[in-house]
Design a protein around this motif. Structure first.
Motif, PDB file in Angstrom:
ATOM      1  N   ALA A 116     -56.094 -28.049 -29.743  1.00 52.25           N
ATOM      2  CA  ALA A 116     -57.069 -27.280 -29.587  1.00 52.25           C
ATOM      3  C   ALA A 116     -58.241 -27.763 -28.863  1.00 52.25           C
ATOM      4  O   ALA A 116     -59.033 -27.110 -28.448  1.00 52.25           O
ATOM      5  CB  ALA A 116     -57.383 -26.766 -31.237  1.00 52.25           C
ATOM      6  N   GLU A 117     -58.496 -29.155 -29.087  1.00 51.22           N
ATOM      7  CA  GLU A 117     -59.440 -29.783 -28.377  1.00 51.22           C
ATOM      8  C   GLU A 117     -59.384 -30.171 -27.004  1.00 51.22           C
ATOM      9  O   GLU A 117     -60.080 -30.433 -26.238  1.00 51.22           O
ATOM     10  CB  GLU A 117     -59.989 -31.237 -29.248  1.00 51.22           C
ATOM     11  CG  GLU A 117     -60.236 -30.675 -30.578  1.00 51.22           C
ATOM     12  CD  GLU A 117     -60.306 -32.138 -31.513  1.00 51.22           C
ATOM     13  OE1 GLU A 117     -60.193 -33.151 -31.044  1.00 51.22           O
ATOM     14  OE2 GLU A 117     -60.421 -32.009 -32.745  1.00 51.22           O
ATOM     15  N   SER A 118     -58.027 -30.222 -26.448  1.00 53.39           N
ATOM     16  CA  SER A 118     -57.543 -30.696 -25.269  1.00 53.39           C
ATOM     17  C   SER A 118     -57.198 -29.749 -24.059  1.00 53.39           C
ATOM     18  O   SER A 118     -56.818 -28.636 -24.591  1.00 53.39           O
ATOM     19  CB  SER A 118     -56.403 -31.544 -25.667  1.00 53.39           C
ATOM     20  OG  SER A 118     -56.555 -32.726 -26.432  1.00 53.39           O
ATOM     21  N   PRO A 119     -57.400 -30.135 -22.820  1.00 56.19           N
ATOM     22  CA  PRO A 119     -57.080 -29.087 -21.887  1.00 56.19           C
ATOM     23  C   PRO A 119     -55.648 -28.780 -22.141  1.00 56.19           C
ATOM     24  O   PRO A 119     -54.652 -29.508 -22.576  1.00 56.19           O
ATOM     25  CB  PRO A 119     -57.183 -30.087 -20.557  1.00 56.19           C
ATOM     26  CG  PRO A 119     -58.065 -31.040 -20.993  1.00 56.19           C
ATOM     27  CD  PRO A 119     -57.974 -31.324 -22.631  1.00 56.19           C
ATOM     28  N   ALA A 120     -55.282 -27.476 -21.434  1.00 57.39           N
ATOM     29  CA  ALA A 120     -53.962 -27.136 -21.665  1.00 57.39           C
ATOM     30  C   ALA A 120     -52.975 -27.705 -20.666  1.00 57.39           C
ATOM     31  O   ALA A 120     -51.753 -27.419 -20.835  1.00 57.39           O
ATOM     32  CB  ALA A 120     -53.914 -25.359 -21.581  1.00 57.39           C
ATOM     33  N   ASP A 121     -53.295 -28.426 -19.768  1.00 55.12           N
ATOM     34  CA  ASP A 121     -52.595 -28.885 -18.903  1.00 55.12           C
ATOM     35  C   ASP A 121     -52.936 -30.568 -18.707  1.00 55.12           C
ATOM     36  O   ASP A 121     -53.961 -30.959 -19.310  1.00 55.12           O
ATOM     37  CB  ASP A 121     -52.399 -28.258 -17.542  1.00 55.12           C
ATOM     38  CG  ASP A 121     -53.871 -28.291 -16.965  1.00 55.12           C
ATOM     39  OD1 ASP A 121     -54.851 -28.726 -17.546  1.00 55.12           O
ATOM     40  OD2 ASP A 121     -53.842 -27.559 -15.696  1.00 55.12           O
ATOM     41  N   GLY A 122     -51.994 -31.199 -18.084  1.00 52.91           N
ATOM     42  CA  GLY A 122     -52.409 -32.665 -17.707  1.00 52.91           C
ATOM     43  C   GLY A 122     -51.710 -33.539 -18.873  1.00 52.91           C
ATOM     44  O   GLY A 122     -50.939 -33.377 -19.477  1.00 52.91           O
ATOM     45  N   PRO A 123     -52.128 -34.814 -18.500  1.00 53.24           N
ATOM     46  CA  PRO A 123     -51.395 -35.985 -19.281  1.00 53.24           C
ATOM     47  C   PRO A 123     -51.478 -35.735 -20.810  1.00 53.24           C
ATOM     48  O   PRO A 123     -50.503 -35.970 -21.258  1.00 53.24           O
ATOM     49  CB  PRO A 123     -52.200 -37.025 -18.920  1.00 53.24           C
ATOM     50  CG  PRO A 123     -52.872 -36.984 -17.655  1.00 53.24           C
ATOM     51  CD  PRO A 123     -53.003 -35.418 -17.535  1.00 53.24           C
ATOM     52  N   MET A 124     -52.788 -35.332 -21.327  1.00 53.00           N
ATOM     53  CA  MET A 124     -52.731 -35.443 -22.704  1.00 53.00           C
ATOM     54  C   MET A 124     -51.850 -34.057 -23.369  1.00 53.00           C
ATOM     55  O   MET A 124     -51.383 -34.319 -24.292  1.00 53.00           O
ATOM     56  CB  MET A 124     -54.221 -34.937 -23.233  1.00 53.00           C
ATOM     57  CG  MET A 124     -54.366 -34.880 -24.537  1.00 53.00           C
ATOM     58  SD  MET A 124     -54.170 -36.732 -25.181  1.00 53.00           S
ATOM     59  CE  MET A 124     -54.229 -36.650 -26.872  1.00 53.00           C
ATOM     60  N   ALA A 125     -51.805 -32.958 -22.583  1.00 57.34           N
ATOM     61  CA  ALA A 125     -50.989 -32.015 -22.832  1.00 57.34           C
ATOM     62  C   ALA A 125     -49.398 -32.378 -23.012  1.00 57.34           C
ATOM     63  O   ALA A 125     -48.653 -32.047 -23.912  1.00 57.34           O
ATOM     64  CB  ALA A 125     -50.999 -30.779 -21.843  1.00 57.34           C
ATOM     65  N   ASN A 126     -48.991 -33.251 -22.154  1.00 55.66           N
ATOM     66  CA  ASN A 126     -47.647 -33.674 -22.151  1.00 55.66           C
ATOM     67  C   ASN A 126     -47.474 -34.590 -23.315  1.00 55.66           C
ATOM     68  O   ASN A 126     -46.337 -34.702 -23.848  1.00 55.66           O
ATOM     69  CB  ASN A 126     -47.470 -34.559 -20.693  1.00 55.66           C
ATOM     70  CG  ASN A 126     -47.649 -33.894 -19.415  1.00 55.66           C
ATOM     71  OD1 ASN A 126     -47.197 -32.608 -19.761  1.00 55.66           O
ATOM     72  ND2 ASN A 126     -47.608 -34.271 -18.343  1.00 55.66           N
ATOM     73  N   MET A 127     -48.458 -35.272 -23.694  1.00 52.56           N
ATOM     74  CA  MET A 127     -48.321 -36.308 -24.835  1.00 52.56           C
ATOM     75  C   MET A 127     -48.092 -35.460 -25.974  1.00 52.56           C
ATOM     76  O   MET A 127     -47.513 -35.902 -27.048  1.00 52.56           O
ATOM     77  CB  MET A 127     -49.649 -37.345 -24.847  1.00 52.56           C
ATOM     78  CG  MET A 127     -49.607 -38.355 -23.897  1.00 52.56           C
ATOM     79  SD  MET A 127     -51.050 -39.452 -24.216  1.00 52.56           S
ATOM     80  CE  MET A 127     -51.913 -39.335 -22.537  1.00 52.56           C
ATOM     81  N   LEU A 128     -49.276 -34.336 -26.110  1.00 51.93           N
ATOM     82  CA  LEU A 128     -49.212 -33.483 -27.437  1.00 51.93           C
ATOM     83  C   LEU A 128     -47.571 -32.864 -27.432  1.00 51.93           C
ATOM     84  O   LEU A 128     -47.163 -32.629 -28.570  1.00 51.93           O
ATOM     85  CB  LEU A 128     -50.275 -32.857 -27.111  1.00 51.93           C
ATOM     86  CG  LEU A 128     -51.578 -33.355 -27.260  1.00 51.93           C
ATOM     87  CD1 LEU A 128     -52.711 -32.312 -27.086  1.00 51.93           C
ATOM     88  CD2 LEU A 128     -51.636 -34.006 -28.925  1.00 51.93           C
ATOM     89  N   ALA A 129     -47.052 -32.575 -26.353  1.00 53.47           N
ATOM     90  CA  ALA A 129     -45.855 -31.910 -26.312  1.00 53.47           C
ATOM     91  C   ALA A 129     -44.843 -32.853 -26.761  1.00 53.47           C
ATOM     92  O   ALA A 129     -43.981 -32.485 -27.864  1.00 53.47           O
ATOM     93  CB  ALA A 129     -45.593 -31.150 -24.949  1.00 53.47           C
ATOM     94  N   ALA A 130     -44.986 -34.018 -26.348  1.00 53.31           N
ATOM     95  CA  ALA A 130     -43.733 -34.821 -26.983  1.00 53.31           C
ATOM     96  C   ALA A 130     -43.769 -35.114 -28.364  1.00 53.31           C
ATOM     97  O   ALA A 130     -42.974 -35.073 -28.942  1.00 53.31           O
ATOM     98  CB  ALA A 130     -43.712 -36.141 -26.071  1.00 53.31           C
TER      99      ALA A 130
END
Length: 177
Positions: A116-130
């Motif tokens: 909820a605090e992070s951009p919906a795309d980019g590296p953090m989104a990938n980390m959160l998906a994993a």
């Protein structure tokens, strides 16, 4: 070792996504079950790398492989080091080899808060998906098997002795539940 195999492949390392082959730690080949030893993973990587390379060569037109254009657009969302540290901490504390349902649920709540605090795309989104996929799959498995131990479900359950599949949409639904 969190994943114990990931991308489902056939005997040639081919995934369901056209043009994507996987081998080694990133692949779920079914060659061995829930208990992955490093030496098994290395042997599997060598065997499946060759099978994938042969399959790729059969798919390519005769002659040289076409060039792969690499495009790295400028900009993009920077990863917040504090968020990465928070994600690492929750994964280490609650989604490691020894885990329980309460900790896994807590990890999914923390991952949802980070999302909820992070951009919906980019590296953090990938980390959160994993992280979401790992924690949700661990929460769904109510037994101890192979390299993972659930303190709230310490015994192996023969009824769960099968390959499981989980989509990101299903994992997010469990995270948001």
């Amino acid at each position: 070792h969190y994943h114990m195999g990931g991308v489902a492949t056939d005997r040639s390392g081919r995934s369901s996504l056209p043009g994507l082959w996987a081998c080694g730690e990133s692949a779920a080949t079914g060659l061995h079950g829930a208990y992955r030893l490093a030496s098994n993973g290395l042997l599997e990587a060598l065997v499946f790398a060759r099978l994938a390379a042969d399959d790729i060569a059969r798919d390519l037109p005769k002659g040289a492989a076409p060039p792969v254009p690499l495009d790295f657009p400028a900009g993009g969302a920077a990863v917040d080091p504090a968020q990465v540290a928070r994600l690492r901490r929750v994964m280490t504390d609650h989604v490691g080899v020894v885990r329980d349902g309460a900790g896994l649920r807590h990890s999914l709540d923390e991952i949802a808060a980070l999302a909820a605090e992070s951009p919906a795309d980019g590296p953090m989104a990938n980390m959160l998906a994993a992280a979401t996929l790992i924690a949700a799959a661990a929460l769904k498995r109510r037994e101890s098997r192979g390299g993972h131990y659930r303190t709230d479900f310490p015994a192996a359950d023969p009824a769960q002795a099968h390959r499981s599949r989980l989509t990101l949409a299903e994992a997010i639904a469990l995270r948001e539940d």
